[in-house]
Design a protein around this motif. Sequence first.
Motif, short mmCIF file in Angstrom:
data_model
loop_
_atom_site.label_atom_id
_atom_site.label_comp_id
_atom_site.label_asym_id
_atom_site.label_seq_id
_atom_site.Cartn_x
_atom_site.Cartn_y
_atom_site.Cartn_z
N LEU A 42 9.46 6.13 12.29
CA LEU A 42 8.15 6.47 11.73
C LEU A 42 8.03 6.18 10.23
CD1 LEU A 42 7.01 9.72 13.55
CD2 LEU A 42 6.03 7.43 13.73
N ASN A 43 9.06 6.63 9.47
CA ASN A 43 8.99 6.44 8.02
C ASN A 43 8.90 4.98 7.61
OD1 ASN A 43 8.86 8.71 6.45
ND2 ASN A 43 10.98 9.25 6.85
N VAL A 44 9.73 4.16 8.23
CA VAL A 44 9.74 2.74 7.89
C VAL A 44 8.45 2.09 8.38
CG1 VAL A 44 11.04 0.59 8.07
CG2 VAL A 44 12.25 2.77 8.07
N TYR A 45 7.97 2.54 9.54
CA TYR A 45 6.72 2.03 10.11
C TYR A 45 5.56 2.32 9.16
CZ TYR A 45 3.26 1.10 13.83
OH TYR A 45 2.24 0.60 14.57
N ALA A 46 5.50 3.56 8.66
CA ALA A 46 4.44 3.94 7.73
C ALA A 46 4.52 3.07 6.48
CB ALA A 46 4.56 5.41 7.35
N TYR A 47 5.73 2.87 5.99
CA TYR A 47 5.93 2.06 4.79
C TYR A 47 5.47 0.63 5.01
CZ TYR A 47 8.12 0.24 0.63
OH TYR A 47 8.32 -0.36 -0.58
N GLN A 48 5.86 0.06 6.15
CA GLN A 48 5.48 -1.33 6.45
C GLN A 48 3.97 -1.47 6.62
OE1 GLN A 48 7.63 -3.27 5.75
NE2 GLN A 48 9.52 -3.28 6.96
N GLN A 49 3.34 -0.50 7.32
CA GLN A 49 1.90 -0.54 7.50
C GLN A 49 1.20 -0.54 6.14
OE1 GLN A 49 -0.20 -0.86 10.06
NE2 GLN A 49 1.47 -1.14 11.50
N ALA A 50 1.69 0.34 5.23
CA ALA A 50 1.01 0.48 3.94
C ALA A 50 1.30 -0.71 3.03
CB ALA A 50 1.43 1.79 3.28
N PHE A 51 2.59 -0.98 2.78
CA PHE A 51 2.92 -1.91 1.72
C PHE A 51 3.12 -3.35 2.17
CE2 PHE A 51 4.11 2.29 0.13
CZ PHE A 51 3.36 2.32 -1.03
N ALA A 52 3.39 -3.56 3.47
CA ALA A 52 3.52 -4.94 3.93
C ALA A 52 2.21 -5.43 4.55
CB ALA A 52 4.67 -5.06 4.93
N ALA A 53 1.58 -4.56 5.35
CA ALA A 53 0.34 -4.97 6.01
C ALA A 53 -0.90 -4.53 5.25
CB ALA A 53 0.31 -4.39 7.43
N SER A 54 -0.71 -3.80 4.12
CA SER A 54 -1.82 -3.30 3.31
C SER A 54 -2.79 -2.43 4.10
CB SER A 54 -2.60 -4.45 2.66
OG SER A 54 -1.82 -5.04 1.66
N GLU A 55 -2.28 -1.73 5.10
CA GLU A 55 -3.12 -0.77 5.84
C GLU A 55 -2.75 0.62 5.34
OE1 GLU A 55 -5.46 -1.14 7.97
OE2 GLU A 55 -5.30 -3.14 8.86
N TYR A 56 -3.21 0.94 4.11
CA TYR A 56 -2.79 2.20 3.50
C TYR A 56 -3.29 3.41 4.28
CZ TYR A 56 -1.37 -0.73 -0.38
OH TYR A 56 -0.77 -1.69 -1.13
N GLY A 57 -4.50 3.32 4.81
CA GLY A 57 -5.07 4.44 5.57
C GLY A 57 -4.22 4.75 6.79
N LEU A 58 -3.86 3.70 7.51
CA LEU A 58 -3.06 3.86 8.72
C LEU A 58 -1.67 4.38 8.36
CD1 LEU A 58 -4.12 3.29 11.48
CD2 LEU A 58 -2.97 1.06 11.46
N GLY A 59 -1.09 3.80 7.30
CA GLY A 59 0.23 4.26 6.85
C GLY A 59 0.20 5.73 6.49
N ALA A 60 -0.85 6.16 5.78
CA ALA A 60 -0.97 7.56 5.39
C ALA A 60 -1.09 8.45 6.62
CB ALA A 60 -2.18 7.75 4.48
N ALA A 61 -1.82 7.97 7.64
CA ALA A 61 -1.96 8.76 8.87
C ALA A 61 -0.59 8.96 9.53
CB ALA A 61 -2.92 8.06 9.84
#
Lengths: 276, 297
Positions: free
Chosen positions: B251-270
């Motif tokens: 989960l943690n790495v997934y959130a990080y990748q969503q936010a900072f690699a895919a620029s989906e900050y909202g999804l990463g924050a969720a």
Amino acid sequence: MSRGIAEVVTVVVAGVVAFPLYWMVLTALKPESEVVSTDPRPWTLVPTLDSFVRALTVQSFGRYLVNSLVVAGAVVVLSLFVSFLAATALTRFRFRSRTTLLVMLLVVQMVPVEALTIPLFFVMRSVRDVAPAFGLNHLGSLVLVHLAFSLPFAIWMLRGFVAAVPVELEEAATLDGASRFRFLWQVLFPLVAPGLVATSVLSFIHAWNDFLFAKTFIISAAENQTLPLALQVFIKPDQNDWGAIMAGSTLMTIPVLVFFVLVQRRLVAGLAGAVK
Amino acid sequence: MTAAVEKGDGRAALAYLAPALLLLVGLLGYPIYQLVLISLFDYGQEQVSGGAPLTFLGLGNYATLLRDARFWSVLGQTVGFAAVCVVGTLLVGASLAVLATRVRAWARTTLFLAALGAWATPAVAGSTIWLFLFDANFGFVNEVLGTTGFSWTYDRWTAFGLVAAQVVWCSFPFVMVTLYAGIKAIPGEVLEAAALDGASTARTATSVILPLLRPLLIVVTIQSVIWDFKVFTQIYIMTNGGGIAGRNLVLNVYAYQQAFAASEYGLGAAIGVVTTLILLLVTVGYLRALRRSGEVL
């Protein structure tokens, strides 16, 4: 199980546990040809410091080392003062929201800091516009987050040490005409020194080991990167410089190991105390 | 205590607490609030750079997650990975703590020194050391096993296993040292009394030592669960950011990748909010179990 067998098992287990560290130091001391041999031997007959030299000179690894020291050092000094003041307030003064604050300090320690990477990234982005030295791409941003993360535990741990100083001492100091401020820094501060050392070491290790926030906050200013990230510099898709990586890992592990050995007893006592 | 004194104390206390409060509110309190807030918006690269207006999604990001098969598989992987790490850490830590009580001081010191070394190794250094030990071509492990050329990080399960082994290696010392201290703290008279009553070693272990150690066991278990559920560095470094095609994401790495690699900050924050909630549930659940069994923490 007889004691003899138990001791043999213990020593074998200790060997297995220590083996990765032995391999790290060994690889760091091996000449390059032996490191990239497909027939690695658990010893070397021609130890050399080449890998350390390469690690420290190439890719400005030395610079990263200094950055890590600066960040961890600043976190230690600042958290020392801030947590000492807070711990004193929470043990020596009586005020209404005291208990609430204490409970909050405990609760805050449960927050998974990894989840806060995203909002903190935005916080540091706005800080950059106000105070560049504390914003993204600067070491100040790392100091700030690690300071905040180490504070709850530091305050909680120091509280016990401050509380152990008898109130009579404070009364005596006041009678002798010492101001509250003077009592704080000249009497109380030296008395809680053992506690300060233990909490400082923990804050240091916390900041020293950080990978996630250095990775997130220092995006484009490579010269402001810290040690854990610098290790990644040597990892290349096809050709890893394992000698330099292991030399860097050794340099990174030694300070923590030294600190751990120094405060080991106090650490265990602290753990046992926190559990009680 | 008179009201006047209390008032003066309050003001002084506030002054002393101000720096700590400022830092904690600004860098922990506010980000927690922000995390929840960001998770309610469609927050991508354009919104970050100010090129597009923010769209309020409400629970939209959460709905997206719940419908996403990827999220469920990562969640399952995270739970499974954490469970393996926790069980491994507890088993190794507890058996070595018992072993340590059975040997003379020199052997115990040897073991504790080795454990101290593993404990002290920074996660980044530990991860790279293990990677090198298990390197396909130059790794010592492949050399010993005669499997030179075998990549441990290529397959999903060997990769997870390798990371789990590293996590157990650096976290069992905490469990071992704590439980060892706990066992040593059991008064000798208690064990003598059990022996006098004719209790066998096994009976003493299950009926006397285990119940006395229970508070400690619960504490080290909570610590391990919380710690292993949010492993980031080891996964990130050893599987190069979550494995081939993201097979080793937690989960943690997934959130990080969503936010900072895919620029989906909202999804990463969720995802971050979900992780936090799960950890809170674990903590609260354990605390209640503690209270039900009458333990005082």
